[in-house]
Design an enzyme around this catalytic site. Structure first.
Site, PDB file in Angstrom:
ATOM      1  N   HIS A   1       0.818  -1.215   0.000  1.00 25.08           N
ATOM      2  CA  HIS A   1       0.000   0.000   0.000  1.00 25.08           C
ATOM      3  C   HIS A   1       0.854   1.268   0.000  1.00 25.08           C
ATOM      4  O   HIS A   1       0.349   2.367  -0.211  1.00 25.08           O
ATOM      5  CB  HIS A   1      -0.914  -0.009   1.228  1.00 25.08           C
ATOM      6  CG  HIS A   1      -2.231   0.666   0.999  1.00 25.08           C
ATOM      7  ND1 HIS A   1      -2.480   1.497  -0.074  1.00 25.08           N
ATOM      8  CD2 HIS A   1      -3.391   0.641   1.716  1.00 25.08           C
ATOM      9  CE1 HIS A   1      -3.710   1.959  -0.009  1.00 25.08           C
ATOM     10  NE2 HIS A   1      -4.288   1.457   1.063  1.00 25.08           N
TER      11      HIS A   1
ATOM     12  N   ASP B   1      -2.218   2.262  -4.478  1.00 24.63           N
ATOM     13  CA  ASP B   1      -3.444   2.692  -3.805  1.00 24.63           C
ATOM     14  C   ASP B   1      -4.531   1.631  -3.971  1.00 24.63           C
ATOM     15  O   ASP B   1      -4.460   0.772  -4.858  1.00 24.63           O
ATOM     16  CB  ASP B   1      -3.932   4.021  -4.369  1.00 24.63           C
ATOM     17  CG  ASP B   1      -2.992   5.171  -4.023  1.00 24.63           C
ATOM     18  OD1 ASP B   1      -2.340   5.090  -2.962  1.00 24.63           O
ATOM     19  OD2 ASP B   1      -2.913   6.129  -4.814  1.00 24.63           O
TER      20      ASP B   1
END
Length: 507
Positions: free
Chosen positions: A478, A482
């Site tokens: 992450h 995204d």
């Protein structure tokens, strides 16, 4: 040819340095980048590596001397052969070896070196010696086997003769440029273990169980002394790896490195008598590395997993329709993996951050796809890489995956075949897994988990029908990917699998 060893750059504000320690003496064999000596300035400690391979012919600046920038420290004769002194036993349980008088040792000495381990591998463990000192060996005959964090490496004999000396015993960790043994060409004979000298025997007899090594008065590296003082580590807590047991700076770091709780002490049996029914087996180097890398991935990356499911009817129908013609033309079976590889390559073009990696404060985007395909083997999980998978046809992908998988199961994968992957596919479905969260393969930012194809009731056009369904899982970092990008990637893979014609139309 002679090469000069000079004082390296010390920094613009540093005008002199002191020779703290020489780790080699005149006549010693040195390899490229092997550390020769250590300098101390008023600010830092500087290590001086060898600029070439050869023999340390002369030391110009002795220990304790003060030298200026670019001063001459030593001379190295390239390509020379060192005179090898008689071997000293490193440990009581692992004595050096010498040949009996009847052995002819008049031939040239040939070093047995650690073979190429791959650009990202810096050390290996000596797993097994198949010969002992004094044995006759033939050229290319296997001498020993090394274990790295990825593969096992066989070490063949570089010449025919007698294995005169073993320098790295079983269990020893060696670097990528280490000497493993010495062979005397043309010699004949058998070997007998060399006995320690009287002085050494006296030391060994008087030593405690934790000190069964010959003792010598050696000066530890100044940088090691400083590191021990800073970290509060005592000398007897550090195992020296330098010449004659000299403690080096990196030895202090190893001694001070935190150990995982599980390795702190053996686990007590759960109940009385259970110990007799347990079997304790030391983890292989490969398994230890797998464990460390997987835990590092969890600790380093901001790992998250998103899920979807795919109706495999389209792929299965296309495969059944063309599998015979495909195998007849390309001499390889049409499997599911080529569809998944092509689907992932297609999705990576739209969401390139899944194919990227973090390097410090930079994100490195790869304009190519080197697809890692996880393969389970008897010794552990390995990930061979299909290079430029985005440029390959279905047939080329199937052939390469088949060949790499066979090598993996036979333990014959080379380091080059497991390096450089940019994205990975893991197929837990072959073992019956219905759903799982795959762990990233660092430094990659994405891994796709395939699972078991299972017939389930689904709603299609308002009707409940039975379809072959597969759960898909994308684990991603992450920090660089995204949620929108991750979901988009997985949806594109799903769409390509449910309608494989989209791959042909680049949709």
């Amino acid at each position: 040819m002679t090469t000069e060893v000079r004082v390296p750059a010390l920094g613009e504000s540093v005008t002199e340095a002191t020779i703290a320690t020489w780790f080699k003496k005149p006549g010693d064999r040195v390899e490229v980048d092997e550390m020769l000596c250590e300098l101390e300035t008023d600010k830092v400690t500087v290590e001086v590596p060898s600029p070439t391979a050869g023999i340390l012919a002369e030391i110009v600046a002795a220990e304790g001397e003060t030298v200026g920038p670019d001063a001459l420290l030593a001379q190295i004769s390239e390509g020379g052969e060192a005179e090898k002194p008689a071997a000293k036993p490193a440990k009581a349980e692992a004595p050096a070896y010498k040949t009996e008088d009847k052995t002819t040792m008049s031939g040239n000495s040939v070093d047995v070196m650690v073979p190429s381990l791959g650009e990202s591998v810096t050390e290996a463990t000596v797993a097994t010696w198949f010969k002992k000192a004094g044995d006759r060996v033939e050229a290319d005959e296997m001498l020993c086997e090394l274990e790295t964090d990825k593969v096992s490496v066989e070490v063949p004999s570089p010449a025919a003769g007698v294995l005169a000396e073993i320098l790295a015993e079983e269990g020893a960790t060696v670097d990528a440029k280490a000497r493993l043994a010495v062979i005397t060409e043309g010699a004949e004979g058998t070997a007998a273990p060399a006995k320690p000298s009287d002085a050494q025997e006296t030391v060994l007899e008087n030593a405690g169980p934790e000190e069964m090594t010959p003792r010598t008065d050696v000066e530890d590296a100044p940088s090691a002394k400083k590191a021990m003082a800073e970290k509060g580590v005592s000398r007897d807590q550090v195992q020296g790896s330098g010449r004659d047991g000299r403690v080096m700076k990196e030895d202090v770091a190893k001694a001070n490195a935190p150990k995982p709780p599980a390795a702190a002490a053996p686990r007590a049996p759960s109940a009385a008598g259970d110990a007799d029914r347990e079997e304790r087996v030391k983890m292989t180097r490969l398994r230890q590395t797998i464990a460390r890398r997987l835990k590092d991935a969890q600790n380093t990356a901001a790992m998250l997993t998103t899920y979807n499911e795919a109706d495999m009817s389209g792929v299965m129908g296309l495969r059944n329709e063309y599998k015979d013609a495909f195998e007849k033309k390309h001499k390889v079976k049409l499997g599911f993996m080529s569809f998944f590889v092509k689907a992932c390559c297609h999705a990576l073009k739209e969401v390139p951050e899944v194919n990227a990696e973090i390097d410090g404060t930079d994100v490195v985007y790869k304009n190519f796809v080197h697809m890692g395909v996880a393969v389970g083997t008897p010794s552990g999980l390995v990930v061979p890489v299909v290079r430029d998978a985005d440029q390959k046809s279905f047939a080329e992908i199937e052939k390469e995956i088949g060949a790499l998988g066979l090598k993996g199961r036979d333990g014959k994968l080379s380091m080059a075949e497991m390096q450089g992957g940019t994205f990975t596919i893991s197929n837990g479905g072959v073992y019956g897994s219905l759903m799982s969260s795959p762990i990233l393969n660092p430094p990659q930012s994405g891994i796709l988990g395939m699972h078991k194809i299972q017939e389930r009731p689904v709603v299609v056009g308002g009707q409940i029908v039975i379809r072959p369904m597969m759960y898909l899982a994308l684990s991603y970092d992450h920090r660089v990917v995204d949620g929108k990008g991750a979901v988009t990637f997985l949806v594109r893979v799903k769409e390509a699998l449910e309608d494989p014609r989209r791959l042909l139309m680049d949709l």
